[in-house]
Design an enzyme around this catalytic site. Sequence first.
Site, PDB file in Angstrom:
ATOM      1  N   CYS A  49      13.359  -7.018 -12.758  1.00  0.00           N
ATOM      2  CA  CYS A  49      13.370  -7.144 -14.342  1.00  0.00           C
ATOM      3  C   CYS A  49      14.492  -6.927 -14.949  1.00  0.00           C
ATOM      4  CB  CYS A  49      12.444  -5.975 -14.775  1.00  0.00           C
ATOM      5  SG  CYS A  49      12.076  -6.370 -16.453  1.00  0.00           S
ATOM      6  N   ASP A  50      14.657  -7.740 -15.867  1.00  0.00           N
ATOM      7  CA  ASP A  50      16.208  -7.718 -16.612  1.00  0.00           C
ATOM      8  C   ASP A  50      16.003  -7.931 -18.105  1.00  0.00           C
ATOM      9  OD1 ASP A  50      19.001  -7.660 -16.516  1.00  0.00           O
ATOM     10  OD2 ASP A  50      18.840  -9.588 -17.330  1.00  0.00           O
TER      11      ASP A  50
END
Length: 192
Positions: A68-69
């Site tokens: 995830c970013d």
Amino acid sequence: MKKLILASASPQRRKLMKILGLPFVIVPSRAKEIDNLTQGCAHLVKANALLKAREVAQRFKEGLIIGCDTVVLSSKGRLILKPRDLKEAKKNLKELMAYPHWVYSGLAVIDAKTGRTEAAVEKTKLFMTKLSDDAIDRYHKIVSPLDKAGGFDIEGRGSLFIPRIEGCYFNVVGLPLAKLAQILKKFGVNTL
């Protein structure tokens, strides 16, 4: 059930993963993130989520790796990442308080055994109340902005100056749970 591996050291993401009610392990990614907006925010966060998940997936023979970013995009079109210091955090927060802005998260899930990959992007619009310089300083004494995209939190004291959002709340915290549940279902993992 397939083993879930979160490719992040974020304490916020760790807490959110617990909401799923599924066992998971944490293996932080060592991938070098991209930080320029050459193809837009959605492309950037998706590419970074994929980089993180792929780096960790290389270390495992099986399991579902979750990358995830999360980034914040100001109304001026400027990418606001984790601030380097309190001075930058204050400047960024004042910019974000001036007009509504957006939080983008890219999600990637990779099956380490098969290489199958699913990726998606979540976008949430935030509205903030303008605070005085003194109020921002007091906030930063209570909540460290240095480990947060945009330099603020929504799940703690930041909630006092975020009266409205449009979109996924958990996206702003750092892990869009409904989107993640949809992706995991494609891999045969049911969260409910």
